[in-house]
Design an enzyme around this catalytic site. Structure first.
Site, short mmCIF file in Angstrom:
data_model
loop_
_atom_site.label_atom_id
_atom_site.label_comp_id
_atom_site.label_asym_id
_atom_site.label_seq_id
_atom_site.Cartn_x
_atom_site.Cartn_y
_atom_site.Cartn_z
NE ARG A 1 -2.26 1.99 3.19
CZ ARG A 1 -2.80 2.02 4.24
NH1 ARG A 1 -2.80 1.13 4.83
NH2 ARG A 1 -3.40 2.94 4.69
CB VAL B 1 -4.69 2.06 12.77
CG1 VAL B 1 -3.37 2.71 12.37
CG2 VAL B 1 -4.70 1.79 14.28
CD GLU B 2 -4.11 1.17 7.19
OE1 GLU B 2 -4.14 2.10 6.35
OE2 GLU B 2 -3.06 0.65 7.57
CB SER B 3 -10.13 4.49 6.96
OG SER B 3 -11.02 3.49 7.45
#
Ligand SMILES: [Ca+2]
Length: 425
Positions: A10, A150-152
């Site tokens: 990513r 944590v990502e979004s």
């Protein structure tokens, strides 16, 4: 996911350099699932390939390449109908953060109280779905929800860039053009499969998409149509979001039934030069070296682990297992992995980090990190290239210096250590 520049999944974007990041020595996470080439100043190569004179020529060549890969002309033409090169993307791509954040500053933000509470609520709301996915994959629900958080921020911060615009900009004029060109072709493949309409294909400035922040190549390998509607929708379908995350985490080496690790206490005289993610030992060996659970007693279990000390001997210590490394394949930063692990722990009622961080230690600026490296080099401590990135070579040089002056050799590069070095000359 962060776009990987050294690992492919990513995009890493972001680039807050994190002081505690052992694996890359540098960048902090902003996206999910990525393993792209790393975006640090040290690793970025100037784009040497010949660029066509104009964007239309470049686009025509891209069209030829895409069609030769089997992408339908109507897919390509619709995707690029209103394409715009983005100045903002170029700015973000070339931004070099001056300051790193200390690991505790990152954790304070990534694992804040609100996120823990939201995560608990999501665990309940998605309980039936999570339990189905966990039965099938062995990845615990709290780990999936922690990645999502944590990502979004549970889908609230997915990025509003058009993925086609962002990737086109980066492939045309970015610093890692070849990498982004292959991601752009992967994005076209996703559009060609009908998973998402071009106008709904949004993500971060570096092309990390949807609630899982997958780069397009990660999407192609891991996205799942869990709700069976014929589309792999990591933007809008919770079943697809969580099942896709589970597939990726499992592909990254998650070992069902095992934990990520635990916070531990280290004895006086612990050999801090062994506290590196690259050093793995049997648990029996760590027991022999005096590593103990925080609450006392003996370390249980079999297998191997590493000891991780991200802020020197005065900060907390962690014994990390294979699953900690599996988390890092989403985003290659020890701070990121610790954030996911801690968020998952906190959501299930575990305490989070209990040791105290040395919060008075300020982060070194890039110039100060370079100064530190140059001074260590002049003393024969061999920190490697003076690139401002504190990786294993620099930490080992710090350890040599600390040992030479009778300090505990924990390898923690601090302002006070730099001051002591400056006073010597
Ligand atoms: Ca679906």
């Amino acid at each position: 996911m962060r776009v990987p520049f050294r690992h492919p999944a990513r995009l890493l974007l972001a680039t807050l350099l994190m002081a505690g990041c052992q694996s890359t020595g540098a960048t902090a996470p902003v996206t999910a699932g990525a393993t792209a080439p790393a975006a640090t100043a040290a690793t970025v190569q100037p784009v040497a390939q010949q660029q066509p004179a104009s964007f239309p020529e470049w686009l025509a060549a891209l069209r030829t390449e895409a069609l030769s890969q089997g992408i339908r002309p109507q897919t390509f033409d619709r995707a690029f109908q209103r394409v715009k090169l983005s100045e903002r993307v170029v700015e973000l791509d070339s931004a070099q953060p001056e300051f790193t954040r200390q690991v505790w500053q990152y954790l304070d933000s990534a694992v804040n109280e609100k996120r823990v509470q939201d995560g608990r609520q999501k665990l309940q709301e998605q309980a039936a779905l999570l339990s189905r996915i966990t039965r099938r994959t062995g990845v615990p629900g709290e780990i999936l929800v922690a990645f999502w958080g944590v990502e979004s921020d549970f889908g609230k911060s997915t990025g509003n860039f058009s993925v086609i615009d962002a990737l086109t900009t980066l492939a045309f004029e970015g610093r890692r053009a070849a990498y982004f060109r292959s991601e752009l072709l992967a994005a076209l493949r996703i559009l060609d499969s009908g998973d998402i309409a071009p106008e709904r294909m949004t993500g971060s400035w570096a092309g990390a998409m949807g609630q899982t922040q997958f780069m397009p190549t990660v999407f192609l390998r891991n996205a799942v149509d869990e709700d069976n509607d014929g589309h792999r929708d990591i933007w809008g379908s919770m079943p697809d979001v969580l099942a896709s995350t589970a597939k990726f985490v499992l592909a990254n080496g998650w070992r069902p039934g095992e934990s990520w690790g635990q916070e531990v206490q280290l004895p006086d005289g612990f050999p801090y030069d062994q506290a590196e993610l690259s050093i793995t030992k049997p648990l029996s060996e760590w027991r022999r070296l005096g590593v103990r659970p925080l609450d006392g007693g003996e370390l249980g279990g079999e297998g191997t682990a590493s000891v991780l000390v991200l802020a020197g001997h005065r900060g907390p210590a962690f014994l990390v297992r294979d699953n900690f490394r599996a988390i890092m394949r989403y985003n290659p930063s020890t701070s990121y992995s610790l954030a996911v692990a801690m968020l998952a722990d906190r959501m299930t009622g575990k305490p989070g980090v209990r040791g105290s961080w040395p919060r008075e230690e300020q982060a070194l600026s890039k110039d100060e990190r370079i100064d530190l490296q140059q001074r260590l080099a002049s003393l024969g401590m061999e920190p490697g290239t003076a690139d401002g990135i504190v990786g294993a070579n620099t930490r080992n040089a710090v350890r040599r210096f600390q040992a030479s002056v009778g300090e505990i050799p924990d390898g923690f590069a601090t302002k006070s250590l730099l001051e002591r070095l400056r006073q010597r000359s």
